[in-house]
Scaffold this active site. Structure first.
Site, PDB file in Angstrom:
ATOM      1  N   ASP A  49       0.873  -1.177   0.000  1.00 21.06           N
ATOM      2  CA  ASP A  49       0.000   0.000   0.000  1.00 21.06           C
ATOM      3  C   ASP A  49       0.911   1.227   0.000  1.00 21.06           C
ATOM      4  O   ASP A  49       1.489   1.583   1.025  1.00 21.06           O
ATOM      5  CB  ASP A  49      -0.899  -0.050   1.240  1.00 21.06           C
ATOM      6  CG  ASP A  49      -1.675   1.239   1.451  1.00 21.06           C
ATOM      7  OD1 ASP A  49      -1.454   2.213   0.703  1.00 21.06           O
ATOM      8  OD2 ASP A  49      -2.495   1.278   2.387  1.00 21.06           O
ATOM      9  N   GLN A  63       0.969   6.425   1.137  1.00 22.24           N
ATOM     10  CA  GLN A  63       1.728   7.468   1.840  1.00 22.24           C
ATOM     11  C   GLN A  63       3.176   7.557   1.376  1.00 22.24           C
ATOM     12  O   GLN A  63       3.966   8.285   1.978  1.00 22.24           O
ATOM     13  CB  GLN A  63       1.695   7.217   3.356  1.00 22.24           C
ATOM     14  CG  GLN A  63       0.327   7.320   3.968  1.00 22.24           C
ATOM     15  CD  GLN A  63      -0.251   8.737   3.917  1.00 22.24           C
ATOM     16  OE1 GLN A  63       0.471   9.715   3.774  1.00 22.24           O
ATOM     17  NE2 GLN A  63      -1.566   8.831   4.017  1.00 22.24           N
TER      18      GLN A  63
HETATM   19  N1  PMP Z   1      -3.723   3.406   2.907  1.00 22.42           N
HETATM   20  C1  PMP Z   1      -3.103   4.408   3.520  1.00 22.42           C
HETATM   21  C2  PMP Z   1      -1.789   4.149   4.185  1.00 22.42           C
HETATM   22  C3  PMP Z   1      -3.678   5.669   3.558  1.00 22.42           C
HETATM   23  O1  PMP Z   1      -3.064   6.666   4.177  1.00 22.42           O
HETATM   24  C4  PMP Z   1      -4.930   5.873   2.936  1.00 22.42           C
HETATM   25  C5  PMP Z   1      -5.615   7.223   2.972  1.00 22.42           C
HETATM   26  N2  PMP Z   1      -5.646   7.811   4.231  1.00 22.42           N
HETATM   27  C6  PMP Z   1      -5.532   4.805   2.289  1.00 22.42           C
HETATM   28  C7  PMP Z   1      -4.900   3.585   2.293  1.00 22.42           C
HETATM   29  C8  PMP Z   1      -6.830   4.945   1.591  1.00 22.42           C
HETATM   30  O2  PMP Z   1      -6.684   5.789   0.484  1.00 22.42           O
HETATM   31  P1  PMP Z   1      -7.947   6.290  -0.343  1.00 22.42           P
HETATM   32  O3  PMP Z   1      -8.914   6.832   0.662  1.00 22.42           O
HETATM   33  O4  PMP Z   1      -7.387   7.356  -1.239  1.00 22.42           O
HETATM   34  O5  PMP Z   1      -8.491   5.125  -1.078  1.00 22.42           O
END
Ligand code: PMP
Length: 420
Positions: A214, A217
């Site tokens: 993921d 960040q």
């Molecule tokens: N993973 C991480 C580490 C995040 O910081 C975020 C967003 N805060 C997400 C997933 C989800 O991202 P999104 O809401 O853009 O789908």
């Protein structure tokens, strides 16, 4: 001095990154909030957009708006060229082997759901194990729990120590042939911890497990290279890397994407449809049912162009200097406890303050023009581990300045007096 010596002298003493100049590319930062110049420290939630991204989206709607791939006219050709051009830019940006391995999604969340659902339903069997870290965002936990509940697989948490660092020895001890997927954040949004992804991938592959990273960040802070990480899937959101909301990316290893069944059915993802049976389109379209977010894709392409022209190494050094400065200042605030003190961190200062609920602090800071995020940051398990309901989180980007950090701590001091 010969040319080579001049170059190495410049590298030894890199020119300071000019955050003040870069700020001027972001119109939203030039405003007052509650009577004070805005200090935007909520970059982990979403980053601001440079003028060129806003212009690219507006230009598309003014001049080229049309549906992609289907039309037999000039506007459709222009829209398709811009849309597929952005895919090539993104592939190049993350160093994917081919653009077909870049699949548009609504964001990180949808990209993880796509893999969990498509790969998970076809690959997971009862007793299989899915490992996620204890500091994951909910979007890298819940999709795996959902697919586990349908397949009989189990989701287990890799422990994180009291500094917010992944326990790599514990991870090693958890690995066996039943582990089919390791889903790990490149950077924790709640703590700022940078996880050792290369090592994790190597260890997971040694037992035959797949790895999804993921990168939500990470992409806004440094150059990611999916081939050198050697991960199986890498996912991220455009809005955390200076592009628009509503668009994101799933990168995957080609043979895995080829083998995975479609995630959603509809237009564009088919080769032919009949009541006798339907055949599916090739990559990447197999996973892109329906009219996509064309303007979003074009805006993301413009964000990639912007980042390509930015001194990213300088930007990263500047962000690190801001974080270190903020951490030092935090030590001097009575009753302040930093949550997440790993030796390898980026951008995030998460903290609690004795006698102040994070939500109240957030409001008091906002009244002074300082924007932060408060709450559990969609990472409830790690908040539970720290025994807190949530934190105040200041998160930095390259357009922040040392003055922004000073303003944060001055506002915090005022808020503290108000609380006592
Ligand atoms: N993973 C991480 C580490 C995040 O910081 C975020 C967003 N805060 C997400 C997933 C989800 O991202 P999104 O809401 O853009 O789908």
């Amino acid at each position: 001095m010969n040319d080579l010596a001049a170059v190495s002298a410049r590298e030894d003493k890199p020119e300071a990154f000019d955050a003040e100049r870069v700020r001027r590319d972001f119109p939203i930062l030039q405003q007052q909030v509650n009577g004070q110049p805005l200090v935007y420290l909520d970059n982990a939630a979403t980053t601001q957009k440079p003028e060129c991204v806003i212009e690219a989206i507006s230009d598309y709607y003014r001049h080229d708006n049309s549906n992609v791939h289907r039309g037999a006219h000039t506007l459709a050709d222009r829209a398709t060229a811009a849309f597929e051009g952005a895919r090539r830019k993104v592939a190049d940006f993350i160093h994917a082997a081919s653009p077909e391995q870049v699949i548009w999604t609504r964001g990180t969340t949808e990209a993880i759901n796509l893999v969990a659902s498509s790969w998970g339903h076809s690959e997971l069997r009862p007793g299989d194990r899915i490992l996620v870290s204890a500091m994951e965002h909910h979007s890298n936990i819940v999709p795996w729990q959902i697919v586990a509940s349908h397949t009989g697989a189990r989701v287990e948490a890799i422990p994180v120590d009291s500094s917010g660092t992944l326990d790599i020895q514990a991870f090693e001890a958890m690995l066996d042939g039943k582990v089919r997927m390791v889903a790990i954040g490149h950077v924790s949004n709640a703590l700022g911890t940078v996880n050792p992804v290369v090592e994790i991938v190597r260890m997971a592959h040694a037992v035959g497990a797949r790895v999804l990273v993921d990168g939500a960040q990470a992409v806004g802070h440094w150059q990611v290279d999916v081939q050198s990480l050697d991960c199986d899937f890498y996912v991220f959101s455009s809005h955390k890397m200076f592009g628009p909301t509503g668009i994101g990316v799933l990168y995957g290893r080609r043979e895995l994407l080829d083998a995975m069944p479609p995630y959603q059915g509809g237009g564009e993802m088919i080769e032919s449809v009949s009541f006798a049976g339907t055949t599916f389109n090739k990559l990447p379209y197999k996973f892109e049912a329906g009219t996509p977010d064309i303007a979003g894709v074009i805006g993301l392409g413009a964000a990639v162009d912007y980042l390509k022209h930015l001194d990213r190494a300088g930007a990263a050094r500047h962000e690190q200097a801001l974080l270190e400065y903020a951490q030092k200042k935090a030590q001097a605030v009575p009753g302040l406890r930093v949550i997440g003190t790993s030796g390898h961190k980026v951008s995030v200062l998460s903290f609690v303050l004795e006698g102040g609920h994070p939500a109240d602090l957030g409001m008091l800071l906002d009244q002074q023009g300082v924007a932060v995020r408060t709450g559990n940051h969609c990472a409830q398990p790690i908040m539970d581990q720290f025994g807190i309901p949530g934190t105040v989180r200041a998160s930095f980007s390259f357009y922040n300045t040392f003055d922004d950090v000073d303003r944060l701590f001055a506002a915090l001091e005022k808020a503290r007096q108000f609380l006592v």
